[in-house]
Every structure is written in C-alpha cells, then in structure tokens.
Motif scaffolding. Sequence first.
Motif, short mmCIF file in Angstrom:
data_model
loop_
_atom_site.label_atom_id
_atom_site.label_comp_id
_atom_site.label_asym_id
_atom_site.label_seq_id
_atom_site.Cartn_x
_atom_site.Cartn_y
_atom_site.Cartn_z
N ASN A 25 0.86 -1.18 0.00
CA ASN A 25 0.00 0.00 0.00
C ASN A 25 0.89 1.23 0.00
OD1 ASN A 25 -2.49 -1.48 0.35
ND2 ASN A 25 -1.86 -1.84 2.47
N THR A 26 0.51 2.26 -0.74
CA THR A 26 1.37 3.44 -0.85
C THR A 26 0.59 4.72 -0.59
OG1 THR A 26 0.95 3.72 -3.24
CG2 THR A 26 2.79 2.29 -2.60
N PHE A 27 1.29 5.70 -0.01
CA PHE A 27 0.74 7.05 0.14
C PHE A 27 1.85 8.05 -0.13
CE2 PHE A 27 -0.30 10.98 2.23
CZ PHE A 27 -1.62 11.16 1.87
N LEU A 28 1.59 8.97 -1.06
CA LEU A 28 2.60 9.95 -1.44
C LEU A 28 2.93 10.87 -0.27
CD1 LEU A 28 4.32 11.39 -3.63
CD2 LEU A 28 2.29 12.78 -4.15
N LEU A 29 4.21 10.97 0.04
CA LEU A 29 4.67 11.89 1.09
C LEU A 29 5.18 13.19 0.49
CD1 LEU A 29 6.58 9.42 3.45
CD2 LEU A 29 4.32 10.44 3.80
N PHE A 30 6.13 13.11 -0.43
CA PHE A 30 6.61 14.33 -1.08
C PHE A 30 7.28 14.00 -2.40
CE2 PHE A 30 9.26 13.20 2.62
CZ PHE A 30 10.42 12.75 2.00
N GLN A 31 7.22 14.98 -3.30
CA GLN A 31 7.87 14.85 -4.60
C GLN A 31 9.38 15.07 -4.46
OE1 GLN A 31 5.44 18.03 -6.44
NE2 GLN A 31 4.78 16.50 -7.92
N GLU A 32 10.12 14.46 -5.35
CA GLU A 32 11.56 14.71 -5.36
C GLU A 32 11.82 16.04 -6.06
OE1 GLU A 32 15.53 12.15 -5.97
OE2 GLU A 32 14.32 12.31 -7.78
N LYS A 33 12.24 17.02 -5.27
CA LYS A 33 12.54 18.35 -5.77
C LYS A 33 13.99 18.67 -5.38
CE LYS A 33 9.34 21.42 -5.17
NZ LYS A 33 8.48 22.46 -4.52
N ILE A 34 14.83 18.95 -6.37
CA ILE A 34 16.27 19.11 -6.14
C ILE A 34 16.73 20.47 -6.66
CG2 ILE A 34 18.56 18.14 -6.52
CD1 ILE A 34 17.23 15.48 -7.15
N SER A 35 17.54 21.15 -5.87
CA SER A 35 18.15 22.42 -6.28
C SER A 35 19.63 22.42 -5.93
CB SER A 35 17.49 23.60 -5.54
OG SER A 35 16.11 23.64 -5.76
N PRO A 36 20.45 23.11 -6.71
CA PRO A 36 21.81 23.36 -6.24
C PRO A 36 21.74 24.23 -4.98
CG PRO A 36 21.59 23.82 -8.58
CD PRO A 36 20.20 23.66 -8.04
N ILE A 37 22.55 23.91 -3.98
CA ILE A 37 22.53 24.66 -2.73
C ILE A 37 23.95 24.96 -2.28
CG2 ILE A 37 20.27 23.90 -1.90
CD1 ILE A 37 23.06 22.23 -0.27
N CYS A 38 24.07 26.01 -1.47
CA CYS A 38 25.38 26.43 -0.98
C CYS A 38 25.20 27.22 0.31
CB CYS A 38 26.12 27.27 -2.03
SG CYS A 38 25.18 28.71 -2.57
N HIS A 39 26.29 27.60 0.92
CA HIS A 39 26.24 28.41 2.14
C HIS A 39 25.57 29.76 1.83
CE1 HIS A 39 27.70 30.93 5.49
NE2 HIS A 39 27.69 29.80 6.18
N ILE A 40 24.90 30.31 2.82
CA ILE A 40 24.18 31.56 2.63
C ILE A 40 25.08 32.69 2.15
CG2 ILE A 40 24.45 32.26 5.05
CD1 ILE A 40 21.28 32.76 2.90
N ASP A 41 26.37 32.65 2.49
CA ASP A 41 27.31 33.70 2.09
C ASP A 41 28.12 33.35 0.85
OD1 ASP A 41 26.56 35.27 4.28
OD2 ASP A 41 28.04 34.33 5.60
N PHE A 67 17.31 26.92 -10.77
CA PHE A 67 17.60 25.59 -11.31
C PHE A 67 16.85 24.50 -10.55
CE2 PHE A 67 21.68 27.94 -12.12
CZ PHE A 67 21.44 28.13 -13.49
N GLU A 68 15.81 24.87 -9.80
CA GLU A 68 15.03 23.87 -9.06
C GLU A 68 14.43 22.87 -10.05
OE1 GLU A 68 12.57 24.73 -5.31
OE2 GLU A 68 11.11 24.78 -6.98
N THR A 69 14.55 21.58 -9.73
CA THR A 69 14.18 20.51 -10.66
C THR A 69 13.27 19.49 -10.00
OG1 THR A 69 16.33 20.73 -11.78
CG2 THR A 69 15.11 18.68 -12.15
N LEU A 70 12.14 19.21 -10.67
CA LEU A 70 11.28 18.09 -10.28
C LEU A 70 11.65 16.90 -11.15
CD1 LEU A 70 7.80 19.82 -9.89
CD2 LEU A 70 9.08 18.66 -8.08
N THR A 71 12.02 15.79 -10.53
CA THR A 71 12.52 14.65 -11.32
C THR A 71 11.42 13.71 -11.77
OG1 THR A 71 12.82 13.18 -9.41
CG2 THR A 71 14.62 14.72 -9.93
N GLY A 72 10.23 13.82 -11.18
CA GLY A 72 9.16 12.88 -11.50
C GLY A 72 9.12 11.68 -10.58
#
Length: 296
Positions: free
Chosen positions: A157-173, A262-267
């Motif tokens: 049995n399955t229930f969707l929790l969250f989509q795979e959403k990926i972005s390049p990330i770095c330190h705030i500075d 560059f935020e990406t939804l992979t499906g």
Amino acid sequence: MNSKNIRALNYLYYFFIVAKQGSISKSAEQLAVTQGAISKQIVNLEQILGVQLFKRESRGVSLTQEGRILYESISPCIDVIFSAFNRIQNQEDSNVIKIICTEAVAHYWLAPITYQFSEDFPNINIHITSSNAISAEVIEAYDFGILYGNGQWDALNTFLLFQEKISPICHIDYPVEDIKTINDLMKHKLIQLDPYQWRWITWQEWMKINHSQYHPQKDTLVYNQVTLALAACTNKQGIALGWEFMVKDLVKNNILKKISQFETLTGMNDYLVNSKYKKLSSHAQIFRDWLIASIK
C-alpha cells in the motif's frame, strides 16, 4: 544452487559482522571465536568469489568496492531474518511501531517529526531503522517503510509523502551572483556524491535532466553520503545538490540557500508504504493517520 555457493553462504555471516564492526578483533569478541577463525572464513569467501572484500589497515579493515556491493546486498536480508527471529521469540509489543527508511530521510525528515508524534502519543514507541540498501522486499519485516520511486509496488500500500525536488545549494554567504546558466554553475566548485555508493541522483544525472552534460572537475569534493555533502556546504566548500525535504530547515534558518532558478522536479517521489499482506495494529493505524494529516 551449486556446492560452492552453499559454502559461500556459510561464510556470509562472518563477513557481515566484520563489515559492520570494521574490525576483526571486535568481531571475534562479539562472536566469541578467535580472530584467526574469522580471518579464515573471510579468506574462504574471497577465494570463492574471486575478489578482495576488505582492505586490511593498521586500525582495522574497510570494504573494497566489491565488498561494499556485497554488504549492501545482504544487509536487508539479514535484517529481515533477525526481525523474524525477534517476532517469534518475543511476540513484540504492539505499542512499538517499526519503520525503515534511508539514512537521509531518517535524519532530515522522519526523526524530527516523530518527536512531535511522541509528545502527542507518549504510549506509542517509534523504532526507526535507517538503511540505504532499503528495497520493497524488506518492508514485510516492518510496520512501515518510506520508499523512493514511482509508487508501483504490487505487494505494498502506498501514500505519497513528497515529490523529489532538487536544487543546487550552498552556504548563505557563498557568492552566486555570476551564475545565470548551468555553464556558469559548472565553473564553481561542485560537491559530488560518489555514484558507486550513492544510489540516487548525482550531478551527472541532474545535468542530463536539465539538458546539459556534466564535466567532472579535477578537484571535485566527493562524499558517499548526502549528510557529508551538506556539511561541506555549510563550511562554504562549494555547491551541492540539495533535496527539498533535507534542506528546507537549513534554508529557513539562513544557513544554506538554494540557487532557485535551477530547481528541478525529477518525476520520482517518496512514499509511505506497508505490506498488503500484514494487518496493521491499531497503534500503527494511529501513526499512519497522524503522519498523513501532518503533511497536508
């Protein structure tokens, strides 16, 4: 199954314990046998497989690439076997809810939210097992699992929790003002996840999804776990890939920032799953309903 494979099965448990301990001496203590006996079992297994499974080092042993593949393949099976032993021997308390998920999901998402569940339901205990070798086949040994994929598992049995959403990330500075295109991005120091030990998306796959080609840098930082890659980001060492569920709080607290263009939804997605052939306890149903309500 031929006799050689049967003999190999006899040696696998010794291999599993040594791989987990990272030490032949500690393994010998755990199993109450001599170090020589364990070494002999490992050598026998290596001879049958025709590969070296461990690198012998001054302070212990570490897995070779072939050893890592074997360990990640057998770990879920051994977990299932011992879970079955525990259920038979102890008739486990139905107040205990057992969940298996990846290390990243456990660390960045599940463990933090189950703190709240424990406050709301103090008489229900949550036991979390984290394993990057998780698969649909091991879910039977647990009340729930969190699986990554397309949601198509016939026995679950399955229930969707969250989509795979990926972005390049770095330190705030970290300076990103010059990054307008993916080619600009590739001029920066990119923090990579080891494709031999990380089963999910790396820069190479991410670039392909975004219609670009990844060109490895000579001084690329490579880590085998996303927790290490994100730690490198917090130390201003470069730019990594960040999954939304992992970096959400780090971004909110102004520790990291997303390069949002560059935020990406992979499906692909993460799902709460449980076996169709195993009845949920009343406490497991409470947890499922609470978790589903908490993400809406």
